[in-house]
Scaffold this motif. Structure first.
Motif, PDB file in Angstrom:
ATOM      1  N   ARG A  54      10.245   7.427  11.347  1.00 48.19           N
ATOM      2  CA  ARG A  54      11.040   6.453  12.104  1.00 48.19           C
ATOM      3  C   ARG A  54      10.122   5.609  12.981  1.00 48.19           C
ATOM      4  O   ARG A  54       9.180   6.113  13.592  1.00 48.19           O
ATOM      5  CB  ARG A  54      12.072   7.174  12.959  1.00 48.19           C
ATOM      6  N   SER A  55      10.410   4.310  13.050  1.00 45.37           N
ATOM      7  CA  SER A  55       9.643   3.398  13.896  1.00 45.37           C
ATOM      8  C   SER A  55      10.598   2.500  14.668  1.00 45.37           C
ATOM      9  O   SER A  55      11.609   2.039  14.134  1.00 45.37           O
ATOM     10  CB  SER A  55       8.706   2.538  13.038  1.00 45.37           C
ATOM     11  N   ASN A  56      10.266   2.256  15.931  1.00 47.62           N
ATOM     12  CA  ASN A  56      11.081   1.397  16.783  1.00 47.62           C
ATOM     13  C   ASN A  56      10.474   0.001  16.946  1.00 47.62           C
ATOM     14  O   ASN A  56      10.735  -0.686  17.931  1.00 47.62           O
ATOM     15  CB  ASN A  56      11.258   2.030  18.163  1.00 47.62           C
ATOM     16  N   ILE A  57       9.678  -0.411  15.977  1.00 46.89           N
ATOM     17  CA  ILE A  57       8.995  -1.697  16.115  1.00 46.89           C
ATOM     18  C   ILE A  57       9.979  -2.858  16.179  1.00 46.89           C
ATOM     19  O   ILE A  57       9.711  -3.872  16.825  1.00 46.89           O
ATOM     20  CB  ILE A  57       8.004  -1.898  14.945  1.00 46.89           C
ATOM     21  N   CYS A 113       8.685   0.546   8.578  1.00 50.38           N
ATOM     22  CA  CYS A 113      10.036   1.123   8.453  1.00 50.38           C
ATOM     23  C   CYS A 113      10.387   1.350   6.989  1.00 50.38           C
ATOM     24  O   CYS A 113      11.318   0.735   6.451  1.00 50.38           O
ATOM     25  CB  CYS A 113      11.074   0.211   9.110  1.00 50.38           C
ATOM     26  N   ARG A 114       9.646   2.198   6.344  1.00 48.71           N
ATOM     27  CA  ARG A 114       9.897   2.484   4.932  1.00 48.71           C
ATOM     28  C   ARG A 114      11.009   3.519   4.792  1.00 48.71           C
ATOM     29  O   ARG A 114      11.279   4.293   5.708  1.00 48.71           O
ATOM     30  CB  ARG A 114       8.616   2.967   4.267  1.00 48.71           C
ATOM     31  N   ASN A 168      20.630  -0.929  10.101  1.00 43.97           N
ATOM     32  CA  ASN A 168      21.662  -0.126   9.451  1.00 43.97           C
ATOM     33  C   ASN A 168      21.106   1.158   8.856  1.00 43.97           C
ATOM     34  O   ASN A 168      21.611   2.247   9.122  1.00 43.97           O
ATOM     35  CB  ASN A 168      22.345  -0.963   8.360  1.00 43.97           C
ATOM     36  N   TYR A 169      20.054   1.039   8.054  1.00 38.78           N
ATOM     37  CA  TYR A 169      19.577   2.185   7.288  1.00 38.78           C
ATOM     38  C   TYR A 169      18.473   2.982   7.982  1.00 38.78           C
ATOM     39  O   TYR A 169      18.341   4.184   7.736  1.00 38.78           O
ATOM     40  CB  TYR A 169      19.060   1.714   5.923  1.00 38.78           C
ATOM     41  N   MET A 186       0.844  -1.202   0.000  1.00 44.48           N
ATOM     42  CA  MET A 186       0.000   0.000   0.000  1.00 44.48           C
ATOM     43  C   MET A 186       0.877   1.249   0.000  1.00 44.48           C
ATOM     44  O   MET A 186       1.868   1.321   0.736  1.00 44.48           O
ATOM     45  CB  MET A 186      -0.926  -0.008   1.213  1.00 44.48           C
ATOM     46  N   PRO A 187       0.545   2.248  -0.819  1.00 43.61           N
ATOM     47  CA  PRO A 187       1.423   3.418  -0.948  1.00 43.61           C
ATOM     48  C   PRO A 187       1.406   4.361   0.253  1.00 43.61           C
ATOM     49  O   PRO A 187       2.394   5.042   0.505  1.00 43.61           O
ATOM     50  CB  PRO A 187       0.889   4.119  -2.208  1.00 43.61           C
ATOM     51  N   ILE A 188       0.312   4.414   0.994  1.00 42.59           N
ATOM     52  CA  ILE A 188       0.188   5.365   2.106  1.00 42.59           C
ATOM     53  C   ILE A 188       0.600   4.668   3.399  1.00 42.59           C
ATOM     54  O   ILE A 188      -0.037   3.703   3.834  1.00 42.59           O
ATOM     55  CB  ILE A 188      -1.247   5.910   2.217  1.00 42.59           C
ATOM     56  N   THR A 189       1.662   5.143   4.020  1.00 45.88           N
ATOM     57  CA  THR A 189       2.224   4.490   5.202  1.00 45.88           C
ATOM     58  C   THR A 189       1.245   4.482   6.366  1.00 45.88           C
ATOM     59  O   THR A 189       1.093   3.476   7.062  1.00 45.88           O
ATOM     60  CB  THR A 189       3.521   5.200   5.619  1.00 45.88           C
ATOM     61  N   ARG A 190       0.584   5.606   6.612  1.00 48.71           N
ATOM     62  CA  ARG A 190      -0.314   5.703   7.765  1.00 48.71           C
ATOM     63  C   ARG A 190      -1.446   4.679   7.673  1.00 48.71           C
ATOM     64  O   ARG A 190      -1.751   3.991   8.647  1.00 48.71           O
ATOM     65  CB  ARG A 190      -0.899   7.122   7.842  1.00 48.71           C
ATOM     66  N   VAL A 191      -2.066   4.560   6.513  1.00 53.87           N
ATOM     67  CA  VAL A 191      -3.170   3.610   6.340  1.00 53.87           C
ATOM     68  C   VAL A 191      -2.665   2.177   6.484  1.00 53.87           C
ATOM     69  O   VAL A 191      -3.319   1.336   7.111  1.00 53.87           O
ATOM     70  CB  VAL A 191      -3.833   3.818   4.962  1.00 53.87           C
TER      71      VAL A 191
END
Length: 671
Positions: free
Chosen positions: A365-368, A359-360, A400-401, A322-327
């Motif tokens: 940023r996400s700490n999952i 984490c795209r 890393n990234y 899916m293109p929209i990260t939030r959804v």
């Protein structure tokens, strides 16, 4: 001779007779206690543990778990011989496949000369070890022969036999088995499971490509058989749909799925999972993907089919597109909660999809991953899905990234390093991605001592760094001014077949010049050579030899001198007082002045002229002035005047100096 039970009885009687043990009664059972410990308040009861069922290989697995990977030695698949231990990635691949090619040659001989291998001494006879029966014109084509080829996974032979048979006379069960067979294998023979290395490297090449690429044979035998069925059955739909999804034909699978529903058939769990997997491919609209996933899960609930972990992984894979990260994040969170409520535990493949969703590259940023690592440290889920082997490479890329967290990366590496988790590394491509990301992160975050300790642990037997990774390692050492490690890296460059790459040599020479020269506090024997100076000499000799060999054999020269390479060599030789080698560099610069791809540094040229004046070496000083004038450097006139005043030049040298200045072009911006 006394039997074991009688012997045990006599030993017990002897112990009681000598008063070393006495019996007490507890809960109606005799309990043996020791007189020496009779002061204890209560005698300990002997509790016999419950029987634990064991498999036939449990002891072997327990023994294997005690053997750790030796990072100082090559993989067991390579011969433990100094001349046969590969170091570069190319050599590792070549050696491994060459050894396997010997097995393939032996298998070919066994197949082509089956008459020489007619001994059947094994009891029971193992059919897999015998030559495969060849089909000839006299071979009777029967349904039993077709079933045999289906059972032994001989795709080409099964297709040949099916083509010779009258399809109307083949039983429905056999025809269904054949449809499932060719749909699964896409009408192609597969590599033997014994060819481990070829499967390893081939899957690695596939991993570098787009996973969605269709390899399905459109209008092939599978589709023709399905179309020719008098009565379409749910099983036939299942076989065709799952085969199409497996081989990337998403549109065809979706069309047959809709036709299956229109015919009033109920899909099974595997078919639902396949359709969930392609939900994100059929349409790119996020709302449509969510709606389709919800509809499929609702249909499963109405049919009384409980989703499993593969259903969860397939749905998350579609959501990751899916293109929209939030959804995508919101839907993934709801899905994880729903599957948890029905008792479905996530696998490593589940966590892989979550990392892709949360984490795209250009997303927040996400700490999952921190929570995921904490969970699998407590309980490592077993392999349940083919996507499970992608987790560690994806997680290390994330460290890393995305997070740039070296401590989390070390925890992740500790998990993978345990013997039972080595199977999660995946194929050759995923292994390369994992160690590349780990080494790059360490090179940025760790000090030179700690980094080199881990570097030596991994390289070269576990991982051989690619060129860009190796250059980053050199630059990391250079930024820390830890030039004591550069000679070791030069040896590795030769070992990894990277010593003929211009960029690698430039990085090495740049790192060598980061020091301030020899340490006066270190007493070196007059016959010893400083390792840094020896490395510079070795690099210079190596480049000259490579160019000379290419010219003698009339080959394309893969390695050429650049102005920056010669400049760093000159700077290093001047720092360490090796003026003879510095003169050799100046001669090389003068010879190649019109071929160098970059400018020789002016600052280094000035220092060299100073040394020439000190030594009264007019020949090489004139070479330096000639190069500076031809390149259009500034202050050439001032440099020439100093040489004329401070060096003893004969008449011929004075004329040459005047000629150089008169022919000098205008100053260039490069200076």
């Amino acid at each position: 001779m006394m039997s074991c039970p009688n012997l045990n009885s006599l030993i017990v009687q002897h112990l009681f007779k000598n008063g070393r043990f006495h019996s007490v009664w507890k809960s109606g059972r005799p309990v043996v206690t020791n007189n020496r410990h009779s002061f204890s308040s209560e005698a300990k009861e002997i509790v016999i543990p419950k029987y634990i069922p064991r498999g036939p290989t449990d002891i072997l697995e327990a023994l294997a778990s005690t053997v750790k990977r030796d990072p100082t030695g090559p993989h067991y698949k390579f011969h433990d011989d100094p001349y046969l231990i590969p170091a570069s990635n190319h050599a590792k691949r070549t050696y491994a496949l060459a050894q396997e090619a010997g097995r393939k040659a032996a298998s070919w001989i066994k197949q082509e000369h089956a008459d020489l291998f007619n001994q059947r001494n094994a009891e029971p006879f193992i059919e897999a070890f015998s030559p495969v029966e060849k089909l000839t014109e006299s071979t009777p084509m029967t349904e039993d022969l077709l079933k045999k080829y289906i059972r032994t996974s001989q795709v080409a032979n099964a297709i040949h036999v099916y083509g010779k048979l009258d399809s109307s006379e083949i039983r429905s069960a056999t025809k269904q088995s054949f449809l499932e067979f060719i749909s699964f294998y896409n009408e192609e023979d597969q590599l033997s499971e014994e060819l481990i290395e070829e499967r390893w490297f081939r899957s690695g090449v596939k991993g570098m490509r787009d996973q969605v690429k269709s390899t399905w044979k459109s209008n092939g035998l599978a589709e023709r058989i399905f179309s020719g069925l008098d009565t379409k059955t749910p099983e036939a739909y299942h076989a065709l749909i799952c085969g199409m999804v497996k081989h990337g034909q998403a549109v065809g699978a979706w069309e047959h799925y809709n036709q299956m529903l229109a015919d009033g058939f109920q899909p099974d769990l595997m078919t639902y999972n396949s359709i969930l997997k392609i939900s994100g491919i059929i349409r790119e609209d996020g709302e449509y993907i969510i709606s389709l996933i919800d509809d499929i899960l609702t249909s499963m609930a109405h049919a009384g089919i409980k989703p499993d972990v593969r259903s969860l992984n397939a749905a998350l894979q579609s959501i990751s597109r899916m293109p929209i990260t939030r959804v995508a994040r919101e839907k993934a969170s709801r899905l994880m909660s729903d599957f948890k409520s029905i008792g479905v535990k996530p696998s490593l493949g589940t966590y892989t999809s979550l990392l892709k969703i949360f984490c795209r590259d250009k997303g927040p940023r996400s700490n999952i991953l921190i929570d995921i690592v904490r969970r699998i440290e407590n309980e490592m889920p077993p392999i349940q899905d083919v996507e499970d082997v992608t987790f560690f490479s994806e997680a290390m890329k994330n460290c890393n990234y995305h997070l740039d967290d070296v401590q989390l990366a070390k925890r992740l590496h500790s998990l993978l390093s345990s013997s039972q988790n080595q199977v999660f590394i995946g194929d050759s491509y995923k292994e390369s991605v994992y160690y590349r990301s780990f080494l790059l992160l360490l090179s940025r975050a760790e000090g030179p001592e700690a980094f080199m300790e881990m570097y030596r642990h991994l390289v070269p037997h576990i991982y051989t760094p690619e060129q860009n990774v190796f250059e980053n390692v050199i630059k990391s050492i250079s930024s820390s001014s830890a030039i004591q490690y550069v000679p070791e890296l030069w040896s590795d460059a030769r070992y990894f077949e990277l010593s003929e790459r211009d960029s690698v040599l430039e990085a090495l020479l740049e790192a060598l010049t980061c020091g301030s020269g020899p340490d006066p506090t270190i007493v070196i024997d007059k016959n010893d050579v400083d390792p840094v100076l020896a490395t510079a000499r070795a690099i210079m000799s190596h480049v000259n030899q490579v160019i000379k060999t290419a010219e003698e054999k009339d080959r394309t020269i893969s390695l050429r001198w650049t102005g920056s390479m010669l400049g760093n060599l000159m700077k290093l030789f001047l720092q360490y007082g090796d003026l003879d080698s510095a003169d050799e560099v100046m001669i090389k610069v003068n010879q190649l002045k019109n071929q160098l791809s970059s400018y020789f540094p002016l600052a280094t040229l000035n220092i060299f002229i100073e040394k020439c004046i000190e030594r009264q070496n007019s020949a090489t000083a004139l070479m330096a002035i000639d190069y500076a004038a031809e390149m259009g450097y500034e202050n050439v006139t001032t440099m020439a005047q100093r040489i004329s005043e401070q060096l003893k030049l004969d008449e011929k040298q004075q004329q040459k100096l005047s000629s150089i200045l008169s022919n000098a072009p205008a100053p260039s911006e490069a200076s």
